[in-house]
Design a protein around this motif. Structure first.
Motif, mmCIF file in Angstrom:
data_model
loop_
_atom_site.group_PDB
_atom_site.id
_atom_site.type_symbol
_atom_site.label_atom_id
_atom_site.label_comp_id
_atom_site.label_asym_id
_atom_site.label_seq_id
_atom_site.Cartn_x
_atom_site.Cartn_y
_atom_site.Cartn_z
ATOM 1 N N PHE A 81 -4.121 -2.265 2.890
ATOM 2 C CA PHE A 81 -4.421 -0.989 3.823
ATOM 3 C C PHE A 81 -4.663 -1.174 5.162
ATOM 4 N N LYS A 82 -5.778 -2.035 5.327
ATOM 5 C CA LYS A 82 -6.131 -2.238 6.603
ATOM 6 C C LYS A 82 -4.907 -2.991 7.495
ATOM 7 N N GLU A 83 -4.169 -3.828 7.057
ATOM 8 C CA GLU A 83 -2.872 -4.466 7.609
ATOM 9 C C GLU A 83 -1.693 -3.891 8.007
ATOM 10 N N LYS A 84 -1.553 -3.025 6.769
ATOM 11 C CA LYS A 84 -0.122 -2.331 6.750
ATOM 12 C C LYS A 84 -0.036 -0.860 6.714
ATOM 13 N N ALA A 85 -1.150 -0.380 6.498
ATOM 14 C CA ALA A 85 -1.082 1.301 6.164
ATOM 15 C C ALA A 85 -2.546 1.903 6.633
ATOM 16 N N ASN A 86 -3.065 1.328 7.617
ATOM 17 C CA ASN A 86 -4.390 1.729 8.286
ATOM 18 C C ASN A 86 -4.410 3.322 8.638
ATOM 19 N N ASP A 87 -3.303 3.986 8.577
ATOM 20 C CA ASP A 87 -3.334 5.390 9.059
ATOM 21 C C ASP A 87 -3.676 6.217 7.766
ATOM 22 N N PRO B 134 0.654 -1.210 0.011
ATOM 23 C CA PRO B 134 -0.094 -0.101 0.165
ATOM 24 C C PRO B 134 0.710 1.538 0.079
ATOM 25 N N HIS B 135 1.973 1.178 0.536
ATOM 26 C CA HIS B 135 2.748 2.471 0.670
ATOM 27 C C HIS B 135 3.546 2.703 -0.814
ATOM 28 N N ARG B 136 3.811 1.615 -1.444
ATOM 29 C CA ARG B 136 4.100 1.958 -3.078
ATOM 30 C C ARG B 136 2.845 2.406 -3.824
#
Length: 442
Positions: free
Chosen positions: A119-125, A79-81
């Motif tokens: 997004f939920k697991e690794k980038a929920n902010d 998700p960050h990428r």
């Protein structure tokens, strides 16, 4: 990020679902949000309005209009990428908690829908909201979206209270102030009944409501409704799933006939002579999942918990918007406005009541029908079971309803009609225009 003229018009409408989105934004256990709802109920506008009013900024991506977007999700799971690449596309930095990321028509890119779990697991902010037409049909298929990894919110056409606030803010203020067992003065009762009649004609589709505010032209409303029906019927033929699109169309077009029958129960034989459940079950599921039809099951017992007594082979189907049903039935406006006892008055009233009741209670409404007894709707409120009678005029006769109330002495028994707000023994008479306030007035 230009706003189309249609969206600019809709900005005058206040949607109560905005409060649900604000609650979602501040929730500790927030997950990416998927917004469901039939086409043209205002999902795109709502997401953008939420981004505009509740965040520093928002970024909007439409998978139907921007085909090349899909490649980002087809080749990346991080998700960050993904956020980095999306930032480059819109030429602005996407910030956690401060930028709302909107994915529209996400059903066109199943990979993007699946990415929501990352997004939920690794980038929920990062705050992500997604929507799409016919998304409900996709969500109804197992393994088609990340179950448990997203929050779901359903958007409906404008309910009567939202409609009233848009078309007559002064009268809405009075309506909003009505409290339990309050006397409603005749002048306000008559004005609210007039607004109710207008709602039957206009319905709650945003484009119809905005057109009415701007032009007050019934012919324009009629034209918009005709165009919307055409758009929906075209959607059936475009859909490329396993369900036969011809059968979807046949079920949809049979609804007026189904509701015009004395008991309104859905009959497969009314869709096509000799029709069987196996011919049309999937088409019905598709229409219900798409948000086009509301299904109400018959229950074998009016007891808590209602869902334990569903007769899954006995149900009624109603249209998701009362104005569209009125158009499909070909009812002339004069019939509604001049208080004549026109054909189809009962089904149209029930459609309205169901549209207003939906989403108020934890358990969706049911109905009860057995031999010669019929209760229009059955509600579950905590452990209480509430019988509901829907009357299109001022008539009070309803033998089954009255007998049930006499025999069972329920704590609440509701009759919706054009009569005033009053209590008749064990029965509370609520004017039809108060259906949206049912739970509040218990």
């Amino acid at each position: 990020m230009a706003i189309s003229s249609r969206e600019r018009l809709v900005i005058y409408l206040k949607r109560s679902a905005l409060q649900d989105l604000i609650y979602w934004k501040s929730s500790d256990d927030r997950k990416p949000l998927v917004l469901k709802g039939a086409r043209q109920v205002g999902k795109t506008w709502l997401m953008k309005e939420f981004g505009r009013t509740c965040y520093e900024n928002y970024v909007y991506f439409n998978f139907d209009e921007e085909d090349e977007l899909k490649s980002i999700f087809e080749t990346n799971k991080n998700p960050h990428r993904i956020v980095e690449l999306l930032s480059m596309i819109v030429s602005q930095k996407i910030l956690p908690d401060k930028t709302l990321i909107i994915f529209d028509e996400i059903q066109e890119c199943p990979e993007a829908l699946n990415t929501l779990k990352y997004f939920k697991e690794k980038a929920n902010d990062y705050h992500v909201i997604a929507a799409g037409s016919l998304l409900g049909t996709l969500l109804a298929q197992p393994k088609s979206y990340p179950v448990g990894m997203v929050n779901l919110l359903e958007l409906y056409p404008l309910a009567f209270d939202e409609f009233l606030e848009a078309v007559n803010p002064t009268l809405y203020r009075y309506y909003d102030s009505i409290q339990k067992e309050q006397t409603i003065e005749d002048i306000f009762h008559n004005r609210l009944l007039e607004a109710y009649n207008n709602y039957l004609i206009i319905g709650g589709m945003p484009e119809c409501v905005v057109s009415w505010i701007k032009y007050k032209d019934p012919a324009k409303i009629n034209q918009i409704q005709r165009e919307l029906i055409t758009v929906y019927e075209n959607d059936f033929s475009k859909h490329n799933g396993k369900v036969n699109s011809g059968r979807i169309l046949m079920v949809f077009r049979s609804i007026v006939t189904q509701l015009a029958k004395p008991n309104e129960k859905f009959m497969y034989g009314a869709v096509r002579e000799g029709g069987r459940a196996r011919d049309f079950e999937e088409a019905i599921e598709w229409l219900v999942s798409a948000g086009m039809l509301n299904r109400v099951y018959n229950v074998s017992k009016m007891e808590h918990p209602l869902s334990a007594f569903d007769k899954l082979d006995q149900f009624k189907l109603f249209v998701f918007d009362t104005g569209l049903l009125k158009h499909m039935a070909g009812i002339d406006n004069s019939a509604i406005l001049l208080k004549s006892d026109y054909q189809f008055k009962g089904p149209l009233t029930e459609n309205f009541i169901l549209q207003q009741l939906r989403g108020q209670f934890e358990v969706e409404p049911r109905y009860y029908s057995d031999k010669n007894k019929e209760i229009d709707f059955v509600l579950q409120y905590g452990t209480e079971i509430i019988p509901v009678e829907a009357k299109s005029g001022e008539d009070k006769s309803a033998p089954s309803f009255k007998k049930y109330v006499t025999d069972n002495q329920p704590e609440y028994a509701l009759r919706f009609s054009k009569r005033g707000y009053r209590k008749d023994g064990l029965i509370t008479n609520l004017p039809l225009y108060l259906a949206r306030k049912t739970k509040e007035l218990l």
